[in-house]
Design a protein around this motif. Structure first.
Motif, PDB file in Angstrom:
ATOM      1  N   MET A  57       0.843  -1.188   0.000  1.00  0.00           N
ATOM      2  CA  MET A  57       0.000   0.000   0.000  1.00  0.00           C
ATOM      3  C   MET A  57       0.884   1.245   0.000  1.00  0.00           C
ATOM      4  SD  MET A  57      -2.763   1.191   2.889  1.00  0.00           S
ATOM      5  CE  MET A  57      -3.574   2.782   2.766  1.00  0.00           C
ATOM      6  N   SER A  58       0.837   2.024  -1.077  1.00  0.00           N
ATOM      7  CA  SER A  58       1.655   3.231  -1.161  1.00  0.00           C
ATOM      8  C   SER A  58       0.986   4.358  -0.393  1.00  0.00           C
ATOM      9  CB  SER A  58       1.854   3.636  -2.622  1.00  0.00           C
ATOM     10  OG  SER A  58       0.606   3.927  -3.224  1.00  0.00           O
ATOM     11  N   ILE A  59       1.808   5.211   0.192  1.00  0.00           N
ATOM     12  CA  ILE A  59       1.280   6.355   0.938  1.00  0.00           C
ATOM     13  C   ILE A  59       2.004   7.600   0.488  1.00  0.00           C
ATOM     14  CG2 ILE A  59       0.546   5.109   2.990  1.00  0.00           C
ATOM     15  CD1 ILE A  59       3.156   5.796   4.291  1.00  0.00           C
ATOM     16  N   GLU A  60       1.332   8.720   0.603  1.00  0.00           N
ATOM     17  CA  GLU A  60       1.894   9.994   0.163  1.00  0.00           C
ATOM     18  C   GLU A  60       2.958  10.466   1.152  1.00  0.00           C
ATOM     19  OE1 GLU A  60       0.344  14.543  -0.767  1.00  0.00           O
ATOM     20  OE2 GLU A  60      -1.085  12.923  -0.340  1.00  0.00           O
ATOM     21  N   SER A  61       4.058  10.986   0.599  1.00  0.00           N
ATOM     22  CA  SER A  61       5.106  11.528   1.449  1.00  0.00           C
ATOM     23  C   SER A  61       4.605  12.785   2.155  1.00  0.00           C
ATOM     24  CB  SER A  61       6.335  11.863   0.600  1.00  0.00           C
ATOM     25  OG  SER A  61       7.331  12.475   1.388  1.00  0.00           O
ATOM     26  N   ARG A  62       4.906  12.875   3.450  1.00  0.00           N
ATOM     27  CA  ARG A  62       4.519  14.057   4.223  1.00  0.00           C
ATOM     28  C   ARG A  62       5.514  14.245   5.353  1.00  0.00           C
ATOM     29  NH1 ARG A  62       1.346   9.835   6.010  1.00  0.00           N
ATOM     30  NH2 ARG A  62       1.021   9.675   8.265  1.00  0.00           N
ATOM     31  N   HIS A  63       5.436  15.378   6.008  1.00  0.00           N
ATOM     32  CA  HIS A  63       6.353  15.643   7.115  1.00  0.00           C
ATOM     33  C   HIS A  63       5.842  14.963   8.375  1.00  0.00           C
ATOM     34  CE1 HIS A  63       8.305  17.832  10.437  1.00  0.00           C
ATOM     35  NE2 HIS A  63       9.317  17.893   9.595  1.00  0.00           N
ATOM     36  N   ILE A  64       6.735  14.230   9.027  1.00  0.00           N
ATOM     37  CA  ILE A  64       6.424  13.590  10.307  1.00  0.00           C
ATOM     38  C   ILE A  64       7.273  14.250  11.385  1.00  0.00           C
ATOM     39  CG2 ILE A  64       6.448  11.443  11.635  1.00  0.00           C
ATOM     40  CD1 ILE A  64       4.396  11.405   9.415  1.00  0.00           C
ATOM     41  N   GLN A  65       6.630  14.726  12.429  1.00  0.00           N
ATOM     42  CA  GLN A  65       7.357  15.289  13.556  1.00  0.00           C
ATOM     43  C   GLN A  65       7.977  14.176  14.396  1.00  0.00           C
ATOM     44  OE1 GLN A  65       5.071  17.860  16.087  1.00  0.00           O
ATOM     45  NE2 GLN A  65       5.080  19.550  14.632  1.00  0.00           N
ATOM     46  N   LEU A  66       9.183  14.421  14.880  1.00  0.00           N
ATOM     47  CA  LEU A  66       9.801  13.526  15.851  1.00  0.00           C
ATOM     48  C   LEU A  66       9.892  14.269  17.179  1.00  0.00           C
ATOM     49  CD1 LEU A  66      12.677  11.734  13.892  1.00  0.00           C
ATOM     50  CD2 LEU A  66      10.311  11.030  14.225  1.00  0.00           C
ATOM     51  N   MET A  67       9.255  13.714  18.196  1.00  0.00           N
ATOM     52  CA  MET A  67       9.334  14.283  19.545  1.00  0.00           C
ATOM     53  C   MET A  67      10.226  13.375  20.376  1.00  0.00           C
ATOM     54  SD  MET A  67       8.255  14.254  22.942  1.00  0.00           S
ATOM     55  CE  MET A  67       6.576  14.024  23.510  1.00  0.00           C
ATOM     56  N   ASP A  68      11.318  13.931  20.903  1.00  0.00           N
ATOM     57  CA  ASP A  68      12.248  13.140  21.698  1.00  0.00           C
ATOM     58  C   ASP A  68      11.915  13.269  23.179  1.00  0.00           C
ATOM     59  OD1 ASP A  68      14.879  13.040  23.419  1.00  0.00           O
ATOM     60  OD2 ASP A  68      15.207  11.782  21.656  1.00  0.00           O
ATOM     61  N   THR A  69      11.757  12.134  23.836  1.00  0.00           N
ATOM     62  CA  THR A  69      11.402  12.138  25.252  1.00  0.00           C
ATOM     63  C   THR A  69      12.483  11.469  26.108  1.00  0.00           C
ATOM     64  OG1 THR A  69       9.657  11.556  26.856  1.00  0.00           O
ATOM     65  CG2 THR A  69       9.997  10.054  24.989  1.00  0.00           C
ATOM     66  N   THR A  70      13.729  11.555  25.626  1.00  0.00           N
ATOM     67  CA  THR A  70      14.856  10.990  26.384  1.00  0.00           C
ATOM     68  C   THR A  70      14.929  11.564  27.790  1.00  0.00           C
ATOM     69  OG1 THR A  70      16.118  10.683  24.339  1.00  0.00           O
ATOM     70  CG2 THR A  70      17.373  10.710  26.406  1.00  0.00           C
ATOM     71  N   LEU A  71      14.671  12.856  27.922  1.00  0.00           N
ATOM     72  CA  LEU A  71      14.837  13.529  29.211  1.00  0.00           C
ATOM     73  C   LEU A  71      13.641  13.349  30.139  1.00  0.00           C
ATOM     74  CD1 LEU A  71      16.515  16.823  27.953  1.00  0.00           C
ATOM     75  CD2 LEU A  71      17.605  14.814  28.959  1.00  0.00           C
ATOM     76  N   ARG A  72      12.572  12.742  29.637  1.00  0.00           N
ATOM     77  CA  ARG A  72      11.423  12.456  30.508  1.00  0.00           C
ATOM     78  C   ARG A  72      11.203  10.950  30.592  1.00  0.00           C
ATOM     79  NH1 ARG A  72       6.694   9.735  30.805  1.00  0.00           N
ATOM     80  NH2 ARG A  72       6.128  10.380  28.679  1.00  0.00           N
ATOM     81  N   ASP A  73      10.710  10.354  29.540  1.00  0.00           N
ATOM     82  CA  ASP A  73      10.466   8.911  29.575  1.00  0.00           C
ATOM     83  C   ASP A  73      11.783   8.134  29.614  1.00  0.00           C
ATOM     84  OD1 ASP A  73       9.030   6.576  29.627  1.00  0.00           O
ATOM     85  OD2 ASP A  73       7.810   7.044  27.880  1.00  0.00           O
ATOM     86  N   GLY A  74      12.802   8.648  28.911  1.00  0.00           N
ATOM     87  CA  GLY A  74      14.095   7.973  28.928  1.00  0.00           C
ATOM     88  C   GLY A  74      14.720   7.937  30.306  1.00  0.00           C
ATOM     89  N   GLU A  75      14.443   8.968  31.110  1.00  0.00           N
ATOM     90  CA  GLU A  75      15.011   9.013  32.454  1.00  0.00           C
ATOM     91  C   GLU A  75      14.286   8.063  33.400  1.00  0.00           C
ATOM     92  OE1 GLU A  75      17.022  12.507  35.159  1.00  0.00           O
ATOM     93  OE2 GLU A  75      14.970  12.802  34.503  1.00  0.00           O
ATOM     94  N   GLN A  76      13.216   7.446  32.934  1.00  0.00           N
ATOM     95  CA  GLN A  76      12.545   6.429  33.731  1.00  0.00           C
ATOM     96  C   GLN A  76      13.196   5.046  33.555  1.00  0.00           C
ATOM     97  OE1 GLN A  76       8.249   8.737  33.272  1.00  0.00           O
ATOM     98  NE2 GLN A  76       8.281   6.531  32.999  1.00  0.00           N
ATOM     99  N   THR A  77      14.286   5.010  32.786  1.00  0.00           N
ATOM    100  CA  THR A  77      15.085   3.790  32.687  1.00  0.00           C
ATOM    101  C   THR A  77      15.693   3.484  34.048  1.00  0.00           C
ATOM    102  OG1 THR A  77      15.679   4.440  30.432  1.00  0.00           O
ATOM    103  CG2 THR A  77      16.979   2.673  31.438  1.00  0.00           C
ATOM    104  N   GLN A  78      15.657   2.222  34.425  1.00  0.00           N
ATOM    105  CA  GLN A  78      16.233   1.821  35.707  1.00  0.00           C
ATOM    106  C   GLN A  78      17.685   2.280  35.823  1.00  0.00           C
ATOM    107  OE1 GLN A  78      15.111   0.486  38.456  1.00  0.00           O
ATOM    108  NE2 GLN A  78      17.105   0.325  39.416  1.00  0.00           N
ATOM    109  N   GLY A  79      17.983   3.032  36.883  1.00  0.00           N
ATOM    110  CA  GLY A  79      19.356   3.445  37.149  1.00  0.00           C
ATOM    111  C   GLY A  79      19.805   4.696  36.435  1.00  0.00           C
ATOM    112  N   VAL A  80      18.916   5.363  35.699  1.00  0.00           N
ATOM    113  CA  VAL A  80      19.299   6.573  34.970  1.00  0.00           C
ATOM    114  C   VAL A  80      18.742   7.808  35.666  1.00  0.00           C
ATOM    115  CG1 VAL A  80      19.050   7.874  32.815  1.00  0.00           C
ATOM    116  CG2 VAL A  80      19.482   5.405  32.750  1.00  0.00           C
ATOM    117  N   ALA A  81      19.609   8.758  35.954  1.00  0.00           N
ATOM    118  CA  ALA A  81      19.195  10.050  36.524  1.00  0.00           C
ATOM    119  C   ALA A  81      20.184  11.096  36.032  1.00  0.00           C
ATOM    120  CB  ALA A  81      19.184   9.997  38.051  1.00  0.00           C
ATOM    121  N   PHE A  82      19.733  11.960  35.129  1.00  0.00           N
ATOM    122  CA  PHE A  82      20.594  12.996  34.580  1.00  0.00           C
ATOM    123  C   PHE A  82      20.708  14.168  35.557  1.00  0.00           C
ATOM    124  CE2 PHE A  82      18.606  11.144  30.657  1.00  0.00           C
ATOM    125  CZ  PHE A  82      19.756  10.534  30.174  1.00  0.00           C
TER     126      PHE A  82
END
Length: 514
Positions: A1-26
């Motif tokens: 199934m072909s789809i039309e090219s469009r802009h996709i936003q990337l939201m990075d949550t390393t500093l919120r959800d990523g910091e919920q990794t066991q043992g990680v605290a920035f």
């Protein structure tokens, strides 16, 4: 199934959800550094940097990020997770200079009923109250529907009912998480296709988790279904098995789905290394895009194919990520692998010398899986200065060392066709070897000269598993002689250098006798 090219936003949550990794605290400073790198260099569309009301340290970090973001024009791209608590999360975010709240609402009827003890009507009323206050305070508002994936599966009417009550409020993005990472690609596509078709005027984000290792595949399905933004983390950080890897998602969306993205791929590896260092969570060497070994060819046939026509190269080339292709040296190496590495070092060797060097590499490969380009000069120097004398061969050697204990050696050598065994002891492994080999050499009226210098080194920037070069200077009466040994074990590199000297001097003794 072909789809039309469009802009996709990337939201990075390393500093919120990523910091919920066991043992990680920035630390605050680390958070600010990562935030700047994500927005200024990698150019992600948005970043989620914290949860409201967590700690004073968190507040300090968010305040610093927001201050910098305002100065650089990124203020509306810094987001903070907030809660349905009317004024408290909003006031916390406002006090840090923030502009965006990501409001966490209950996306499943079970969570709403059992965790909150409330009905859909009660919960949506409180959500709208918090939204109204945030809007009044000038915040941009996005909303998470927590546990949406299970909520949609178990009670879609609850999900529709919540979205229906919120769709006309000032919410910019409806963020639909697979909170427990339970979805498969077909489930993602069907559910998002339904949501996007049912609410064509709303912007939906997908927030995947990787519990089944399906996060990137699920992102592809969500994009195919029509979502506008994807949430990721650097190095797949996040609770349990982590979130979707930003590097993987970015490359897949561009290469496999022809989507338009804002990010600058050339900074992916540098920021991955930064997060790896700050988090203390190591990236697997074979991790796609950012792993240390993913642009290294090991098999000689691959190097040969690349040399003859780029037969093993793909669109996923290292240059687009500011990396280089390398060709591992080891027991699987061929002539092409060696030639590629010699070109990188700008070293030319004759065909005969290449054969000698390659034979040595293959031999070393049995004890060290991979020889690096940094190791190669040591091997070349060792091979080129080696003579073909075989008056003495080291057949076997076992070392035993311990803290505050004498080292012992048991060895077996062949001298002029005759086998000998000996044991020795000393203050270290090399000293014990000298004791043992001296016992054998007495039978041949040969005595090792005194050491004038003993130097051990590894390549610049070498790792703990780098080759070791030992250069020994011997006091041979009227002259000083140097011999070199190369091995993965530093004691054995000294032993190899010693065997080389013995071979030279036994040859000289034989020649003078003739």
């Amino acid at each position: 199934m072909s789809i039309e090219s469009r802009h996709i936003q990337l939201m990075d949550t390393t500093l919120r959800d990523g910091e919920q990794t066991q043992g990680v605290a920035f630390t605050p400073t680390e958070k600010v550094s990562i935030a700047k790198a994500l927005l200024q260099f990698l150019r992600v569309d948005r970043i989620e940097v914290a949860s409201a009301r967590v700690s004073e340290g968190e507040k300090e970090a968010v305040s610093q990020i927001n201050q910098w973001a305002r100065q650089e024009g990124f203020a509306d791209r810094v987001e903070v997770l907030g809660f349905v608590d009317h004024t408290r999360s909003v006031d916390w975010i406002r006090s840090t200079g923030g502009s965006v709240i990501n409001l966490l609402a209950k996306g499943s009827e079970k969570h709403c009923r059992e965790q909150l003890g409330k009905t859909l009507e009660q919960h949506s009323t409180e959500v709208l109250q918090t939204i109204a206050y945030a809007h009044e305070q000038g915040l941009k508002i996005n909303i998470y529907l927590e546990d949406w994936s299970n909520g949609y599966k178990d009670s879609p009417d609850y999900v529709y009912g919540l979205v229906d009550r919120l769709r006309h409020s000032p919410v910019s993005h409806f963020m639909l998480p697979d909170t427990l990472g339970v979805m498969a690609p077909d489930e993602v596509f069907n559910s998002f296709h339904d949501m996007c078709g049912r609410y064509p005027d709303l912007l939906f984000d997908f927030h995947p988790h990787n519990d089944y290792g399906l996060a990137t595949a699920n992102v592809m399905a969500a994009v195919r279904a029509g979502i506008s933004a994807v949430h990721c983390t650097i190095n797949c950080l996040g609770e349990r098995a982590g979130n979707a890897s930003l590097a993987e998602v970015a490359v897949v969306l561009r290469d496999k789905m022809n989507m338009q993205l804002s990010i600058d791929e050339s900074h992916l590896v540098r920021i991955s290394n930064m997060v790896e260092n700050f988090s203390g969570k190591r990236v697997a060497a074979n991790a796609p895009i950012v792993g240390a070994d993913v642009f290294t060819q090991t098999a000689g046939i691959h190097a040969d194919g690349d040399q003859k026509g780029g037969l093993y190269k793909t669109r996923l080339g290292p240059e687009r990520f500011s990396r280089t292709h390398s060709y591992a040296l080891g027991k699987m190496s061929g002539k092409a692998s060696l030639k590629k590495n010699l070109e990188r070092l700008e070293v030319e060797l004759s065909e005969e010398d290449q054969k000698k060097v390659l034979a040595r590499i293959v031999s070393l490969g049995d004890s060290k899986q991979t020889i690096t380009t940094d190791d190669l000069p040591f091997i070349i120097a060792d091979v080129l200065e080696s003579k073909s004398y075989q008056h003495i061969k080291l057949l076997n050697c076992s070392l035993n060392s311990g803290l505050d204990l004498q080292s012992t050696v048991s060895l077996r050598v062949e001298i002029q066709g005759e086998n000998h065994q000996a044991t020795g002891a000393g203050s270290g492994g090399f000293d014990a070897f000298i004791d043992a080999i001296s016992k054998v050499l007495k039978k041949y009226d040969y005595r090792l000269p005194e050491l004038a210098d003993y130097e051990v080194r590894i390549p610049k920037g070498g790792h703990a598993n780098a080759l070791t070069e030992c250069v020994i200077t011997w006091n041979c009466g009227n002259e000083l002689r140097k011999t070199r040994g190369v091995h993965v074990n530093q004691v054995f590199s000294g032993i190899m250098a010693t065997i080389k000297l013995i071979n030279i001097q036994l040859h000289e003794m034989k020649s003078s006798a003739e």
